[in-house]
Design a protein around this motif. Sequence first.
Motif, PDB file in Angstrom:
ATOM      1  N   MET A   1       0.849  -1.195   0.000  1.00  0.00           N
ATOM      2  CA  MET A   1       0.000   0.000   0.000  1.00  0.00           C
ATOM      3  C   MET A   1       0.883   1.244   0.000  1.00  0.00           C
ATOM      4  N   GLU A   2       0.528   2.195  -0.823  1.00  0.00           N
ATOM      5  CA  GLU A   2       1.302   3.428  -0.967  1.00  0.00           C
ATOM      6  C   GLU A   2       1.107   4.332   0.254  1.00  0.00           C
ATOM      7  N   THR A   3       2.192   4.904   0.745  1.00  0.00           N
ATOM      8  CA  THR A   3       2.150   5.814   1.884  1.00  0.00           C
ATOM      9  C   THR A   3       1.848   7.220   1.407  1.00  0.00           C
ATOM     10  N   ASP A   4       0.928   7.886   2.096  1.00  0.00           N
ATOM     11  CA  ASP A   4       0.664   9.301   1.829  1.00  0.00           C
ATOM     12  C   ASP A   4       1.574  10.102   2.752  1.00  0.00           C
ATOM     13  N   PRO A   5       2.488  10.936   2.196  1.00  0.00           N
ATOM     14  CA  PRO A   5       3.413  11.666   3.067  1.00  0.00           C
ATOM     15  C   PRO A   5       2.713  12.640   4.016  1.00  0.00           C
ATOM     16  N   LEU A   6       1.550  13.143   3.647  1.00  0.00           N
ATOM     17  CA  LEU A   6       0.838  14.038   4.560  1.00  0.00           C
ATOM     18  C   LEU A   6       0.296  13.279   5.767  1.00  0.00           C
ATOM     19  N   PHE A 164      11.564  12.463   5.055  1.00  0.00           N
ATOM     20  CA  PHE A 164      11.448  12.087   6.457  1.00  0.00           C
ATOM     21  C   PHE A 164      12.758  11.430   6.874  1.00  0.00           C
ATOM     22  N   TRP A 165      13.420  12.025   7.856  1.00  0.00           N
ATOM     23  CA  TRP A 165      14.730  11.577   8.324  1.00  0.00           C
ATOM     24  C   TRP A 165      14.574  11.070   9.744  1.00  0.00           C
ATOM     25  N   GLN A 166      15.008   9.832   9.975  1.00  0.00           N
ATOM     26  CA  GLN A 166      14.948   9.228  11.310  1.00  0.00           C
ATOM     27  C   GLN A 166      16.353   8.849  11.724  1.00  0.00           C
ATOM     28  N   ASP A 167      16.779   9.351  12.874  1.00  0.00           N
ATOM     29  CA  ASP A 167      18.106   9.041  13.399  1.00  0.00           C
ATOM     30  C   ASP A 167      18.221   7.551  13.704  1.00  0.00           C
ATOM     31  N   ARG A 168      19.363   6.981  13.378  1.00  0.00           N
ATOM     32  CA  ARG A 168      19.675   5.590  13.711  1.00  0.00           C
ATOM     33  C   ARG A 168      21.084   5.543  14.293  1.00  0.00           C
ATOM     34  N   ALA A 169      21.365   4.513  15.033  1.00  0.00           N
ATOM     35  CA  ALA A 169      22.687   4.346  15.638  1.00  0.00           C
ATOM     36  C   ALA A 169      23.771   4.330  14.572  1.00  0.00           C
ATOM     37  N   HIS A 170      24.941   4.813  14.947  1.00  0.00           N
ATOM     38  CA  HIS A 170      26.140   4.790  14.100  1.00  0.00           C
ATOM     39  C   HIS A 170      25.959   5.581  12.800  1.00  0.00           C
ATOM     40  N   ARG A 171      25.058   6.560  12.830  1.00  0.00           N
ATOM     41  CA  ARG A 171      24.779   7.412  11.673  1.00  0.00           C
ATOM     42  C   ARG A 171      24.239   6.619  10.470  1.00  0.00           C
ATOM     43  N   LEU A 172      23.588   5.506  10.758  1.00  0.00           N
ATOM     44  CA  LEU A 172      22.963   4.680   9.714  1.00  0.00           C
ATOM     45  C   LEU A 172      21.489   5.079   9.609  1.00  0.00           C
ATOM     46  N   HIS A 173      21.262   6.351   9.403  1.00  0.00           N
ATOM     47  CA  HIS A 173      19.928   6.940   9.434  1.00  0.00           C
ATOM     48  C   HIS A 173      19.022   6.386   8.337  1.00  0.00           C
ATOM     49  N   GLU A 174      17.715   6.553   8.559  1.00  0.00           N
ATOM     50  CA  GLU A 174      16.725   6.195   7.543  1.00  0.00           C
ATOM     51  C   GLU A 174      16.200   7.484   6.925  1.00  0.00           C
ATOM     52  N   ARG A 175      16.223   7.540   5.590  1.00  0.00           N
ATOM     53  CA  ARG A 175      15.736   8.716   4.864  1.00  0.00           C
ATOM     54  C   ARG A 175      14.733   8.266   3.803  1.00  0.00           C
ATOM     55  N   ARG A 176      13.483   8.691   3.975  1.00  0.00           N
ATOM     56  CA  ARG A 176      12.411   8.386   3.020  1.00  0.00           C
ATOM     57  C   ARG A 176      12.084   9.666   2.264  1.00  0.00           C
ATOM     58  N   LEU A 177      12.118   9.585   0.942  1.00  0.00           N
ATOM     59  CA  LEU A 177      11.858  10.742   0.094  1.00  0.00           C
ATOM     60  C   LEU A 177      10.577  10.523  -0.694  1.00  0.00           C
ATOM     61  N   PHE A 178       9.710  11.537  -0.651  1.00  0.00           N
ATOM     62  CA  PHE A 178       8.485  11.546  -1.447  1.00  0.00           C
ATOM     63  C   PHE A 178       8.586  12.713  -2.420  1.00  0.00           C
ATOM     64  N   GLU A 179       8.325  12.446  -3.697  1.00  0.00           N
ATOM     65  CA  GLU A 179       8.336  13.488  -4.726  1.00  0.00           C
ATOM     66  C   GLU A 179       7.010  13.451  -5.463  1.00  0.00           C
ATOM     67  N   ARG A 180       6.492  14.630  -5.771  1.00  0.00           N
ATOM     68  CA  ARG A 180       5.227  14.717  -6.506  1.00  0.00           C
ATOM     69  C   ARG A 180       5.361  14.021  -7.847  1.00  0.00           C
ATOM     70  N   GLY A 182       2.523  13.702 -10.723  1.00  0.00           N
ATOM     71  CA  GLY A 182       1.144  13.920 -11.167  1.00  0.00           C
ATOM     72  C   GLY A 182       0.271  14.274  -9.976  1.00  0.00           C
ATOM     73  N   ASP A 183      -0.796  13.523  -9.786  1.00  0.00           N
ATOM     74  CA  ASP A 183      -1.700  13.759  -8.662  1.00  0.00           C
ATOM     75  C   ASP A 183      -1.290  12.995  -7.417  1.00  0.00           C
ATOM     76  N   GLY A 184      -0.216  12.222  -7.497  1.00  0.00           N
ATOM     77  CA  GLY A 184       0.201  11.409  -6.361  1.00  0.00           C
ATOM     78  C   GLY A 184       1.642  11.664  -5.963  1.00  0.00           C
ATOM     79  N   TRP A 185       2.238  10.653  -5.392  1.00  0.00           N
ATOM     80  CA  TRP A 185       3.601  10.740  -4.875  1.00  0.00           C
ATOM     81  C   TRP A 185       4.398   9.524  -5.303  1.00  0.00           C
ATOM     82  N   ARG A 186       5.681   9.742  -5.554  1.00  0.00           N
ATOM     83  CA  ARG A 186       6.632   8.661  -5.794  1.00  0.00           C
ATOM     84  C   ARG A 186       7.497   8.579  -4.544  1.00  0.00           C
ATOM     85  N   GLU A 187       7.635   7.388  -3.995  1.00  0.00           N
ATOM     86  CA  GLU A 187       8.400   7.201  -2.762  1.00  0.00           C
ATOM     87  C   GLU A 187       9.694   6.460  -3.044  1.00  0.00           C
ATOM     88  N   GLY A 188      10.751   6.879  -2.362  1.00  0.00           N
ATOM     89  CA  GLY A 188      12.037   6.197  -2.471  1.00  0.00           C
ATOM     90  C   GLY A 188      12.836   6.391  -1.195  1.00  0.00           C
TER      91      GLY A 188
END
Length: 192
Positions: A1-6, A164-180, A182-188
């Motif tokens: 299921m696609e995540t809505d960034p809002l 969306f940036w989430q801190d993780r130990a040893h600077r192994l952070h999680e970064r989720r990017l949403f880009e517009r 069309g009418d939706g979002w592409r997540e990576g």
Amino acid sequence: METDPLDLFRDWYAQARETEINDSNAVALATADAAGRPSLRMVLLKGFDERGFVFYTNRESRKAGELAANPHAALLFHWKSLRRQVRIEGPVSLASDEESDAYFASRSRNSQLGAWASDQSRPLDRRETFDQRFEAMQRRFDGQPVLRPPHWGGYRVMPERIEFWQDRAHRLHERRLFERAGDGWREGLLYP
């Protein structure tokens, strides 16, 4: 299921409202003038929905001049208690007069009077000058509602990118990017 960034932002923001000691709605606003010179300051988020993220200010301020010359901005929320950040980038438009009036009416009376008294971002010879202007506004509006000044209102940043940036130990952070897309979002994902 696609995540809505809002929806994800709404969840993170609700958590920040519970954990941040002061100003969980504080957000760094980056603008640039017509020549591309950047400027950064903190503002307060006052609303968000599918149309964008809204803040209010004097429309004769430095930030307003930069947004008039280059109507794009970046926002950065940093919630230290949650070890999270959210970055938002996109074009900027004016909030409607109705929205600006409604928010202005919700402010404290002294904040309303301050909006009339301040020539925001302009040189001030001494603090007493501003205090005198504030007192003059108190007299001017004595016993009556303080209406929104014509030079004051909201801006809306319409997100084209949300990270969306989430801190993780040893600077192994999680970064989720949403880009517009069309009418939706592409997540990576992005490397930390």
